[in-house]
Design a protein around this motif. Structure first.
Motif, short mmCIF file in Angstrom:
data_model
loop_
_atom_site.label_atom_id
_atom_site.label_comp_id
_atom_site.label_asym_id
_atom_site.label_seq_id
_atom_site.Cartn_x
_atom_site.Cartn_y
_atom_site.Cartn_z
N ALA A 3 0.84 -1.21 0.00
CA ALA A 3 0.00 0.00 0.00
C ALA A 3 0.87 1.26 0.00
CB ALA A 3 -0.93 -0.01 1.21
N TRP A 4 1.97 1.20 0.74
CA TRP A 4 2.87 2.37 0.81
C TRP A 4 3.51 2.65 -0.55
CZ3 TRP A 4 8.23 3.21 0.38
CH2 TRP A 4 8.67 4.45 0.88
N THR A 5 3.97 1.60 -1.23
CA THR A 5 4.61 1.80 -2.53
C THR A 5 3.61 2.32 -3.57
OG1 THR A 5 4.25 -0.54 -3.05
CG2 THR A 5 6.40 0.08 -2.14
N LYS A 6 2.37 1.88 -3.49
CA LYS A 6 1.36 2.37 -4.43
C LYS A 6 1.04 3.84 -4.18
CE LYS A 6 -0.99 -2.03 -5.31
NZ LYS A 6 -2.25 -2.80 -5.16
N ASP A 7 1.35 4.30 -2.99
CA ASP A 7 1.09 5.70 -2.61
C ASP A 7 2.17 6.65 -3.12
OD1 ASP A 7 -0.97 7.07 -1.41
OD2 ASP A 7 0.05 7.28 0.50
N VAL A 168 -1.06 9.66 4.51
CA VAL A 168 -0.94 8.99 3.21
C VAL A 168 -0.50 10.00 2.16
CG1 VAL A 168 -2.67 7.26 3.78
CG2 VAL A 168 -3.38 9.41 2.75
N GLY A 169 -0.17 9.51 0.99
CA GLY A 169 0.35 10.37 -0.05
C GLY A 169 -0.56 11.51 -0.45
N GLN A 170 -1.85 11.22 -0.55
CA GLN A 170 -2.79 12.26 -0.95
C GLN A 170 -2.85 13.38 0.08
OE1 GLN A 170 -6.76 10.84 -1.67
NE2 GLN A 170 -7.49 12.80 -2.45
N GLU A 171 -2.81 13.02 1.37
CA GLU A 171 -2.83 14.03 2.41
C GLU A 171 -1.54 14.85 2.40
OE1 GLU A 171 -3.54 14.49 7.24
OE2 GLU A 171 -3.15 12.53 6.37
N MET A 172 -0.41 14.19 2.18
CA MET A 172 0.85 14.92 2.12
C MET A 172 0.85 15.91 0.96
SD MET A 172 3.83 15.82 3.00
CE MET A 172 4.27 14.75 4.36
N GLU A 173 0.22 15.51 -0.14
CA GLU A 173 0.15 16.39 -1.30
C GLU A 173 -0.65 17.65 -0.99
OE1 GLU A 173 -0.75 15.97 -6.10
OE2 GLU A 173 -1.39 14.41 -4.70
N THR A 174 -1.74 17.50 -0.25
CA THR A 174 -2.59 18.65 0.05
C THR A 174 -2.03 19.49 1.20
OG1 THR A 174 -3.95 17.28 1.53
CG2 THR A 174 -4.67 17.49 -0.76
N ARG A 175 -1.21 18.88 2.07
CA ARG A 175 -0.68 19.60 3.23
C ARG A 175 0.81 19.86 3.10
NH1 ARG A 175 -2.71 17.73 8.93
NH2 ARG A 175 -2.40 19.97 9.22
N PHE A 176 1.34 19.73 1.90
CA PHE A 176 2.78 19.85 1.70
C PHE A 176 3.30 21.24 2.08
CE2 PHE A 176 6.65 20.21 -0.99
CZ PHE A 176 7.36 19.17 -0.42
#
Length: 212
Positions: A3-7, A168-176
């Protein structure tokens, strides 16, 4: 792991500028935020130039001991220790490159903030040893920069919250931007910075047992 790699593709376009945006002879403030949870703890350092440029410096995270998990206040104290160590390392690495005139260590734990401010220092070994290290590093940095202090910050304005609870990746993208530049109050006048108000929290009993 799968799951982490897919993120990962969601964050592969995120970048951190190498230049801190601090001009020659311009002063700057190093802000180090720390936070902890039952799963992890850590700290993130952000430098703010006199002109208001906010830049990511470094971060460090650790997982908590699952065999003998500490209380949340103790974990928050451990996070602060990681923060002051990170701040000391950053000052050493930035020497001669960025004119750091002030260092602020931020914790969103009111209990830890009161522990740090307690001058009696009559705590159990676990707390006493970590507080001693915090005070030792603060005193060391006070010889290198004009002002060093430990302050309280609310959780909503603490970027280290992303370390303690993960994201998760999506949250990091929005809170970068929040992660790499910190809260907006860093560029506001100091009287608008978060302040700990109201009644003191119920501090866990960590004092030594008196021997008669």
């Amino acid at each position: 792991w799968t799951a982490w790699t897919k993120d990962l593709p969601q964050v592969q376009q995120l970048t951190v500028p190498r230049w801190y945006g601090v001009e020659d002879n311009e002063s700057a403030i190093l802000n180090v935020f720390s936070d902890a949870s039952q799963d992890a703890y850590g700290a993130v350092a952000i430098v703010v130039s006199a002109s208001g440029k906010r830049s990511f410096v470094a971060a460090k995270g650790r997982v908590t001991n699952k065999v003998r998990p500490p209380t949340i206040p103790r974990s928050e104290l451990q996070a602060l220790v990681v923060g002051v160590r990170l701040g000391r390392s950053a000052i050493e690495e930035l020497e001669g490159q960025v004119a750091i005139t002030r260092v602020v260590f931020w914790t969103d734990s009111a209990v830890v903030w009161y522990w740090v401010k307690d001058e009696k220092n009559q705590f159990e070994v676990f707390v006493a040893n970590r507080l001693a290290e915090v005070h030792e590093i603060v005193e060391l940095l006070q010889k290198q920069v004009d002002q060093v202090e430990v302050r309280w910050v609310d959780t909503a304005n603490n970027p280290a919250d992303l370390i303690s609870r993960g994201c998760v990746g999506q949250e990091m993208e929005t809170r970068f931007q929040f992660w790499t530049q910190g809260p907006d109050f860093l560029t506001q006048p100091e009287d608008e910075w978060p302040k700990l108000t109201g009644q003191a929290p119920e501090i866990p009993l960590e004092t030594k047992v008196a021997r008669v």
